[in-house]
Motif scaffolding. Structure first.
Motif, PDB file in Angstrom:
ATOM      1  N   TRP A 104       4.821 -16.381   9.335  1.00  0.00           N
ATOM      2  CA  TRP A 104       4.433 -16.504  10.744  1.00  0.00           C
ATOM      3  C   TRP A 104       3.783 -15.230  11.283  1.00  0.00           C
ATOM      4  N   VAL A 105       3.479 -14.292  10.421  1.00  0.00           N
ATOM      5  CA  VAL A 105       2.783 -13.078  10.858  1.00  0.00           C
ATOM      6  C   VAL A 105       1.342 -13.412  11.202  1.00  0.00           C
ATOM      7  N   GLY A 106       0.870 -12.883  12.345  1.00  0.00           N
ATOM      8  CA  GLY A 106      -0.523 -13.076  12.759  1.00  0.00           C
ATOM      9  C   GLY A 106      -1.296 -11.772  12.729  1.00  0.00           C
ATOM     10  N   PHE A 107      -2.612 -11.875  12.755  1.00  0.00           N
ATOM     11  CA  PHE A 107      -3.432 -10.667  12.671  1.00  0.00           C
ATOM     12  C   PHE A 107      -3.182  -9.720  13.844  1.00  0.00           C
ATOM     13  N   GLY A 108      -2.807 -10.259  15.002  1.00  0.00           N
ATOM     14  CA  GLY A 108      -2.545  -9.408  16.159  1.00  0.00           C
ATOM     15  C   GLY A 108      -1.395  -8.449  15.945  1.00  0.00           C
ATOM     16  N   GLN A 109      -0.478  -8.774  15.016  1.00  0.00           N
ATOM     17  CA  GLN A 109       0.667  -7.906  14.732  1.00  0.00           C
ATOM     18  C   GLN A 109       0.348  -6.800  13.730  1.00  0.00           C
ATOM     19  N   LEU A 110      -0.849  -6.822  13.161  1.00  0.00           N
ATOM     20  CA  LEU A 110      -1.119  -5.958  12.009  1.00  0.00           C
ATOM     21  C   LEU A 110      -1.891  -4.689  12.337  1.00  0.00           C
ATOM     22  N   TRP A 111      -2.412  -4.560  13.550  1.00  0.00           N
ATOM     23  CA  TRP A 111      -3.247  -3.404  13.860  1.00  0.00           C
ATOM     24  C   TRP A 111      -2.446  -2.103  13.827  1.00  0.00           C
ATOM     25  N   VAL A 112      -1.312  -2.088  14.484  1.00  0.00           N
ATOM     26  CA  VAL A 112      -0.483  -0.869  14.489  1.00  0.00           C
ATOM     27  C   VAL A 112       0.047  -0.558  13.088  1.00  0.00           C
ATOM     28  N   PRO A 113       0.623  -1.552  12.359  1.00  0.00           N
ATOM     29  CA  PRO A 113       1.039  -1.262  10.988  1.00  0.00           C
ATOM     30  C   PRO A 113      -0.095  -0.756  10.100  1.00  0.00           C
ATOM     31  N   ALA A 114      -1.307  -1.275  10.305  1.00  0.00           N
ATOM     32  CA  ALA A 114      -2.445  -0.822   9.494  1.00  0.00           C
ATOM     33  C   ALA A 114      -2.757   0.645   9.760  1.00  0.00           C
ATOM     34  N   ALA A 115      -2.710   1.046  11.032  1.00  0.00           N
ATOM     35  CA  ALA A 115      -2.987   2.444  11.372  1.00  0.00           C
ATOM     36  C   ALA A 115      -1.907   3.369  10.810  1.00  0.00           C
ATOM     37  N   ILE A 116      -0.646   2.955  10.920  1.00  0.00           N
ATOM     38  CA  ILE A 116       0.451   3.784  10.402  1.00  0.00           C
ATOM     39  C   ILE A 116       0.394   3.852   8.877  1.00  0.00           C
ATOM     40  N   THR A 117       0.043   2.741   8.244  1.00  0.00           N
ATOM     41  CA  THR A 117      -0.100   2.720   6.787  1.00  0.00           C
ATOM     42  C   THR A 117      -1.176   3.696   6.331  1.00  0.00           C
ATOM     43  N   ALA A 118      -2.303   3.713   7.030  1.00  0.00           N
ATOM     44  CA  ALA A 118      -3.384   4.650   6.676  1.00  0.00           C
ATOM     45  C   ALA A 118      -2.911   6.093   6.806  1.00  0.00           C
ATOM     46  N   ALA A 141       0.820  -1.212   0.000  1.00  0.00           N
ATOM     47  CA  ALA A 141       0.000   0.000   0.000  1.00  0.00           C
ATOM     48  C   ALA A 141       0.854   1.263   0.000  1.00  0.00           C
ATOM     49  N   THR A 142       1.930   1.251   0.772  1.00  0.00           N
ATOM     50  CA  THR A 142       2.808   2.431   0.829  1.00  0.00           C
ATOM     51  C   THR A 142       3.991   2.321  -0.116  1.00  0.00           C
ATOM     52  N   HIS A 143       4.510   1.113  -0.319  1.00  0.00           N
ATOM     53  CA  HIS A 143       5.755   0.977  -1.069  1.00  0.00           C
ATOM     54  C   HIS A 143       5.573   1.149  -2.572  1.00  0.00           C
ATOM     55  N   VAL A 144       4.404   0.816  -3.097  1.00  0.00           N
ATOM     56  CA  VAL A 144       4.202   0.981  -4.541  1.00  0.00           C
ATOM     57  C   VAL A 144       4.250   2.457  -4.946  1.00  0.00           C
ATOM     58  N   ALA A 180       1.150  -1.536 -11.120  1.00  0.00           N
ATOM     59  CA  ALA A 180       2.174  -1.841 -10.116  1.00  0.00           C
ATOM     60  C   ALA A 180       1.556  -2.531  -8.901  1.00  0.00           C
ATOM     61  N   TYR A 181       0.392  -2.061  -8.472  1.00  0.00           N
ATOM     62  CA  TYR A 181      -0.312  -2.740  -7.379  1.00  0.00           C
ATOM     63  C   TYR A 181      -0.676  -4.169  -7.773  1.00  0.00           C
ATOM     64  N   ALA A 182      -1.099  -4.374  -9.021  1.00  0.00           N
ATOM     65  CA  ALA A 182      -1.466  -5.714  -9.484  1.00  0.00           C
ATOM     66  C   ALA A 182      -0.260  -6.648  -9.455  1.00  0.00           C
ATOM     67  N   ILE A 183       0.902  -6.139  -9.881  1.00  0.00           N
ATOM     68  CA  ILE A 183       2.134  -6.940  -9.820  1.00  0.00           C
ATOM     69  C   ILE A 183       2.434  -7.331  -8.371  1.00  0.00           C
ATOM     70  N   GLY A 184       2.336  -6.352  -7.470  1.00  0.00           N
ATOM     71  CA  GLY A 184       2.631  -6.621  -6.066  1.00  0.00           C
ATOM     72  C   GLY A 184       1.675  -7.631  -5.452  1.00  0.00           C
ATOM     73  N   ILE A 185       0.389  -7.431  -5.669  1.00  0.00           N
ATOM     74  CA  ILE A 185      -0.608  -8.335  -5.097  1.00  0.00           C
ATOM     75  C   ILE A 185      -0.448  -9.741  -5.669  1.00  0.00           C
ATOM     76  N   GLY A 186      -0.258  -9.821  -6.986  1.00  0.00           N
ATOM     77  CA  GLY A 186      -0.063 -11.125  -7.610  1.00  0.00           C
ATOM     78  C   GLY A 186       1.190 -11.821  -7.126  1.00  0.00           C
ATOM     79  N   GLY A 187       2.269 -11.054  -6.964  1.00  0.00           N
ATOM     80  CA  GLY A 187       3.522 -11.629  -6.507  1.00  0.00           C
ATOM     81  C   GLY A 187       3.424 -12.202  -5.101  1.00  0.00           C
ATOM     82  N   ILE A 216       0.251   7.197   6.556  1.00  0.00           N
ATOM     83  CA  ILE A 216       1.222   7.465   5.487  1.00  0.00           C
ATOM     84  C   ILE A 216       0.502   7.721   4.167  1.00  0.00           C
ATOM     85  N   LEU A 217      -0.494   6.903   3.855  1.00  0.00           N
ATOM     86  CA  LEU A 217      -1.225   7.063   2.596  1.00  0.00           C
ATOM     87  C   LEU A 217      -1.977   8.392   2.560  1.00  0.00           C
TER      88      LEU A 217
END
Length: 251
Positions: free
Chosen positions: A129-143, A20-23, A204-211, A145-146
Motif C-alpha cells: 500500500w506504499v504510494g509514490f507520495g510517501q517516497l520523496w523524503v525516504p529517497a532524499a534521506i537514502t541519498a 540501497a542502504t541496507h545491503v 547482494a543487490y541482485a538478490i535483494g532486487i530479485g527477492g 546515507i549513501l
C-alpha cells in the motif's frame, strides 16, 4: 489470478530504497558480528511510532518520523555506550534491548482495541500500500546515507556508524516493517559471504532486487501477504547464491 504491475511499481521502488542502504550496511553488520542490531533498532523505532500514536499524532506525519528517529537514535547511543562498556557481550545486549522494545510495544498497546493489528503492521509491514507520495523524503534521506557511507565509511567512528544505521532503519521500518528491514539487511549479506570480495556487493543487490520483485509479483498473483513472501523469496535466492559460490563448490 490477477497481476497489475502499475500497482506494484511504488512498493518495488520502496524496496529499492531500503536495499540501497541496507545491503552495504548489512555487510558491515555481518563483519562486526552484531547481526541483531537491525532488529533491535527497528523495534525501537517502531516503539517510537507506537508512542506517537498513543499521543494522538497523525499517522504518516513528520511528527511520527521524528518520534521514530528520536527513539532509534536513543537506541543507537545506548548501544554505542554498551559496546564501549561491555564489548564482549554486545550481541547479548542487543538481543535484550530488542526484547525490551518489543514487549514495551505490547504493553503500550494492550488496552488498544486495534493494538494487535497495529503491531502486525509494524512487524510485517504494508509495503503493497506504499504510494509514490510517501517516497520523496525516504529517497532524499537514502541519498544522504549513501553519500556518507561510500564517501566516509572508513573514517566513521563507532558512534557515526550506529547513528547512520539508526537513520536508515527509521526510514525503512515505516515503509516495509521490522521483518523486511531485518531480512533486507542480513539475508543478501549471508548469501554472498563466500563469493569473491569484488562480487559480493553487486550480487547482494541482485538478490535483494530479485527477492522484492518476485515476492511482490507472487503476492499479487496469489493474494498472499507481500512482506512475508518477500522475506521467503530473499531467503531462497540467497541460498541459491550461496550454493553457487566458488568456495562452496570447491568444498
Amino acid at each position: 489470478m490477477n497481476l497489475d504491475l502499475a500497482i506494484l511499481l511504488a512498493p518495488f521502488v520502496a524496496g529499492l530504497l531500503v536495499l540501497a542502504t541496507h545491503v552495504p550496511l548489512g555487510a558491515q553488520v555481518l563483519r562486526r558480528g552484531i547481526v541483531f542490531i537491525d532488529l533491535a533498532i527497528a523495534q525501537i523505532a517502531a516503539l517510537g511510532v507506537i508512542v506517537a500514536g498513543l499521543l494522538d499524532v497523525a499517522p504518516g506525519g513528520w511528527q511520527v518520523q521524528l518520534a521514530a528517529a528520536a527513539a532509534a537514535v536513543a537506541g543507537a547511543l545506548l548501544l554505542t555506550w554498551t559496546e564501549k562498556r561491555w564489548p564482549e557481550v554486545q550481541e547479548a545486549q542487543i538481543g535484550v534491548l530488542f526484547v525490551l522494545a518489543a514487549t514495551a510495544g505490547i504493553l503500550l498497546l494492550a488496552k488498544n482495541p486495534h493494538g494487535g493489528e497495529h503491531l502486525r503492521d509494524l512487524l510485517a509491514g504494508q509495503i503493497l500500500w506504499v504510494g509514490f507520495g510517501q517516497l520523496w523524503v525516504p529517497a532524499a534521506i537514502t541519498a544522504l546515507i549513501l553519500a556518507l557511507w561510500f564517501g566516509w565509511r572508513e573514517r566513521l567512528p563507532r558512534l557515526g556508524f550506529y547513528l547512520l544505521f539508526a537513520l536508515a532503519v527509521t526510514v525503512s521500518v515505516q515503509l516495509v516493517g521490522v521483518y523486511l528491514v531485518f531480512a533486507s539487511l542480513i539475508v543478501p549479506a549471508l548469501g554472498v559471504r563466500q563469493h569473491a570480495e569484488a562480487r559480493r556487493l553487486p550480487l547482494a543487490y541482485a538478490i535483494g532486487i530479485g527477492g522484492y520483485a518476485l515476492g511482490l509479483v507472487l503476492s499479487s498473483l496469489f493474494d498472499l501477504p507481500s512482506g512475508a513472501l518477500i522475506v521467503w523469496c530473499l531467503a531462497v535466492l540467497a541460498v541459491l547464491a550461496h550454493a553457487s559460490s566458488p568456495r562452496r563448490s570447491a568444498a
